[in-house]
Scaffold this motif. Sequence first.
Motif, PDB file in Angstrom:
ATOM      1  N   THR A  67       0.847  -1.188   0.000  1.00 51.33           N
ATOM      2  CA  THR A  67       0.000   0.000   0.000  1.00 51.33           C
ATOM      3  C   THR A  67       0.886   1.242   0.000  1.00 51.33           C
ATOM      4  O   THR A  67       2.089   1.174   0.239  1.00 51.33           O
ATOM      5  CB  THR A  67      -0.922   0.064   1.236  1.00 51.33           C
ATOM      6  OG1 THR A  67      -0.142   0.446   2.386  1.00 51.33           O
ATOM      7  CG2 THR A  67      -1.610  -1.263   1.497  1.00 51.33           C
ATOM      8  N   THR A  68       0.269   2.395  -0.251  1.00 54.93           N
ATOM      9  CA  THR A  68       0.966   3.677  -0.140  1.00 54.93           C
ATOM     10  C   THR A  68       0.287   4.548   0.925  1.00 54.93           C
ATOM     11  O   THR A  68       0.263   5.769   0.820  1.00 54.93           O
ATOM     12  CB  THR A  68       0.985   4.418  -1.489  1.00 54.93           C
ATOM     13  OG1 THR A  68      -0.376   4.676  -1.894  1.00 54.93           O
ATOM     14  CG2 THR A  68       1.693   3.609  -2.560  1.00 54.93           C
ATOM     15  N   ILE A  69      -0.249   3.906   1.929  1.00 54.13           N
ATOM     16  CA  ILE A  69      -1.030   4.624   2.940  1.00 54.13           C
ATOM     17  C   ILE A  69      -0.165   5.631   3.699  1.00 54.13           C
ATOM     18  O   ILE A  69      -0.592   6.764   3.957  1.00 54.13           O
ATOM     19  CB  ILE A  69      -1.707   3.637   3.908  1.00 54.13           C
ATOM     20  CG1 ILE A  69      -2.736   2.788   3.151  1.00 54.13           C
ATOM     21  CG2 ILE A  69      -2.380   4.378   5.060  1.00 54.13           C
ATOM     22  CD1 ILE A  69      -3.364   1.695   3.978  1.00 54.13           C
ATOM     23  N   HIS A  70       1.067   5.245   4.058  1.00 56.49           N
ATOM     24  CA  HIS A  70       1.920   6.182   4.799  1.00 56.49           C
ATOM     25  C   HIS A  70       2.230   7.420   3.965  1.00 56.49           C
ATOM     26  O   HIS A  70       2.122   8.553   4.458  1.00 56.49           O
ATOM     27  CB  HIS A  70       3.219   5.521   5.230  1.00 56.49           C
ATOM     28  CG  HIS A  70       4.196   6.466   5.853  1.00 56.49           C
ATOM     29  ND1 HIS A  70       3.947   7.106   7.049  1.00 56.49           N
ATOM     30  CD2 HIS A  70       5.407   6.903   5.429  1.00 56.49           C
ATOM     31  CE1 HIS A  70       4.969   7.889   7.336  1.00 56.49           C
ATOM     32  NE2 HIS A  70       5.855   7.789   6.371  1.00 56.49           N
ATOM     33  N   ALA A  71       2.613   7.230   2.720  1.00 55.96           N
ATOM     34  CA  ALA A  71       2.913   8.371   1.856  1.00 55.96           C
ATOM     35  C   ALA A  71       1.691   9.265   1.706  1.00 55.96           C
ATOM     36  O   ALA A  71       1.794  10.500   1.706  1.00 55.96           O
ATOM     37  CB  ALA A  71       3.388   7.885   0.493  1.00 55.96           C
TER      38      ALA A  71
ATOM     39  N   LEU B 278      -3.740   3.748  -3.510  1.00 59.35           N
ATOM     40  CA  LEU B 278      -3.358   3.446  -2.130  1.00 59.35           C
ATOM     41  C   LEU B 278      -3.270   1.955  -1.871  1.00 59.35           C
ATOM     42  O   LEU B 278      -2.334   1.484  -1.229  1.00 59.35           O
ATOM     43  CB  LEU B 278      -4.355   4.077  -1.140  1.00 59.35           C
ATOM     44  CG  LEU B 278      -4.024   5.499  -0.679  1.00 59.35           C
ATOM     45  CD1 LEU B 278      -4.296   6.484  -1.809  1.00 59.35           C
ATOM     46  CD2 LEU B 278      -4.848   5.862   0.537  1.00 59.35           C
ATOM     47  N   ILE B 279      -4.263   1.225  -2.359  1.00 60.73           N
ATOM     48  CA  ILE B 279      -4.340  -0.217  -2.147  1.00 60.73           C
ATOM     49  C   ILE B 279      -4.047  -0.915  -3.475  1.00 60.73           C
ATOM     50  O   ILE B 279      -4.609  -0.547  -4.505  1.00 60.73           O
ATOM     51  CB  ILE B 279      -5.749  -0.627  -1.647  1.00 60.73           C
ATOM     52  CG1 ILE B 279      -6.140   0.165  -0.400  1.00 60.73           C
ATOM     53  CG2 ILE B 279      -5.814  -2.130  -1.399  1.00 60.73           C
ATOM     54  CD1 ILE B 279      -5.255  -0.060   0.789  1.00 60.73           C
ATOM     55  N   THR B 280      -3.189  -1.907  -3.476  1.00 59.88           N
ATOM     56  CA  THR B 280      -2.952  -2.682  -4.691  1.00 59.88           C
ATOM     57  C   THR B 280      -4.283  -3.281  -5.155  1.00 59.88           C
ATOM     58  O   THR B 280      -4.908  -4.047  -4.414  1.00 59.88           O
ATOM     59  CB  THR B 280      -1.943  -3.812  -4.427  1.00 59.88           C
ATOM     60  OG1 THR B 280      -0.719  -3.242  -3.970  1.00 59.88           O
ATOM     61  CG2 THR B 280      -1.695  -4.610  -5.693  1.00 59.88           C
ATOM     62  N   PRO B 281      -4.773  -2.909  -6.360  1.00 63.92           N
ATOM     63  CA  PRO B 281      -6.116  -3.337  -6.766  1.00 63.92           C
ATOM     64  C   PRO B 281      -6.363  -4.837  -6.702  1.00 63.92           C
ATOM     65  O   PRO B 281      -7.465  -5.280  -6.366  1.00 63.92           O
ATOM     66  CB  PRO B 281      -6.220  -2.801  -8.197  1.00 63.92           C
ATOM     67  CG  PRO B 281      -5.356  -1.579  -8.201  1.00 63.92           C
ATOM     68  CD  PRO B 281      -4.184  -1.950  -7.331  1.00 63.92           C
ATOM     69  N   SER B 282      -5.343  -5.631  -7.019  1.00 64.31           N
ATOM     70  CA  SER B 282      -5.542  -7.083  -7.008  1.00 64.31           C
ATOM     71  C   SER B 282      -5.764  -7.644  -5.611  1.00 64.31           C
ATOM     72  O   SER B 282      -6.129  -8.818  -5.460  1.00 64.31           O
ATOM     73  CB  SER B 282      -4.347  -7.788  -7.649  1.00 64.31           C
ATOM     74  OG  SER B 282      -3.146  -7.499  -6.946  1.00 64.31           O
ATOM     75  N   THR B 283      -5.589  -6.810  -4.579  1.00 64.55           N
ATOM     76  CA  THR B 283      -5.849  -7.235  -3.202  1.00 64.55           C
ATOM     77  C   THR B 283      -7.237  -7.836  -3.064  1.00 64.55           C
ATOM     78  O   THR B 283      -7.444  -8.801  -2.322  1.00 64.55           O
ATOM     79  CB  THR B 283      -5.691  -6.051  -2.226  1.00 64.55           C
ATOM     80  OG1 THR B 283      -4.340  -5.566  -2.282  1.00 64.55           O
ATOM     81  CG2 THR B 283      -6.019  -6.456  -0.795  1.00 64.55           C
TER      82      THR B 283
END
Length: 246
Positions: free
Chosen positions: A126-130, A188-193
Motif C-alpha cells: 500500500t501507499t497509505i503512509h505516503a 493506495l491499495i494494490t487493486p488485485s488485493t
Amino acid sequence: MEQSKQFPEALFFPKGSKAILLLHAYTGSYNDVRMLARMLESKGYTVYAPLFTGHGTKNPADILAEHPSTWWEDTTQALTFLRNLGYQQIAVFGLSMGGLYAMAALQEENVIGGGAFCSPLAPMPTTIHANFMLYARHYVTEVHHLEEIKAASLKQLSAIEHYSARIQQQLADIRVPVFLAQAGNDQLITPSTVYHAAQKFTQTRCSVQWYPKSGHVITVGPDRKEFEKDVLHFVEGLSWNEENNE
C-alpha cells in the motif's frame, strides 16, 4: 493547528426499519460515504455513519493520538446506538480502513451482511503512509512537526497492520454475505488485493465488483452510480426479517 471538531459526531438518516452502518476511511470522515448514505436513505433504509475518534479536525496529530482498538470501540458503539433504537438487523459497510472494521463486525457482531470498498483485506503493498504525509502537509508546515508526525504515523500504521492481520486471518469465519468493491485506479491499495481477499471467504457468498475508472475513494469516483446500484442490489438481496425490526 486547529484542534476542535470540524464535523458533528455522525450522520444519521432515520428512514425505514432496515439499518445500514457506513464506516469511513483513514484520514477521512463520513463525507466519504455521504452520497451513498443519501442514496440508501432514498430507497427506504436507515443509515448511520459515525465519525471515527480523532477524525474531523484539521490536526493530523488527532488521528495519530488514537489506537486501532479505539476505532473498533467506535464501531461497536455505533451498532449499539442502532440497536438501542430498535434496529435488530443491521448491515455494515466500510471504505478502506472502515472496511476492515466492517469485516470485524461481520466476524464478531450479529449483523446480517456487509462489505468493504477498496480495503486492505490481504497483505499486499500500500501507499497509505505516503498518502498520510501528503494529508499532513496540508495542515502542518513546520519541519520538526512533520518529522514528529512521520514517526508517529509509522508507529500507528504498524499497529493498524497488526490489527488488520488478525481480521484478515478470520475472514474465513464469516458466514453472512459479503460485498467487495475495488477501484481499478486505486493508488493506495494494490487493486488485485480484492481477489486475494475474496478467496478467504470460504463459508459464505462473496460478491466482487470492479470499477475500472475510479480511484481509491470509490464512493465519489466516476463509477459512483454503477457502484451505488451494485451496493443497493446487494443490500436488497440480504435476508432482512422485518418482523424483528421495530
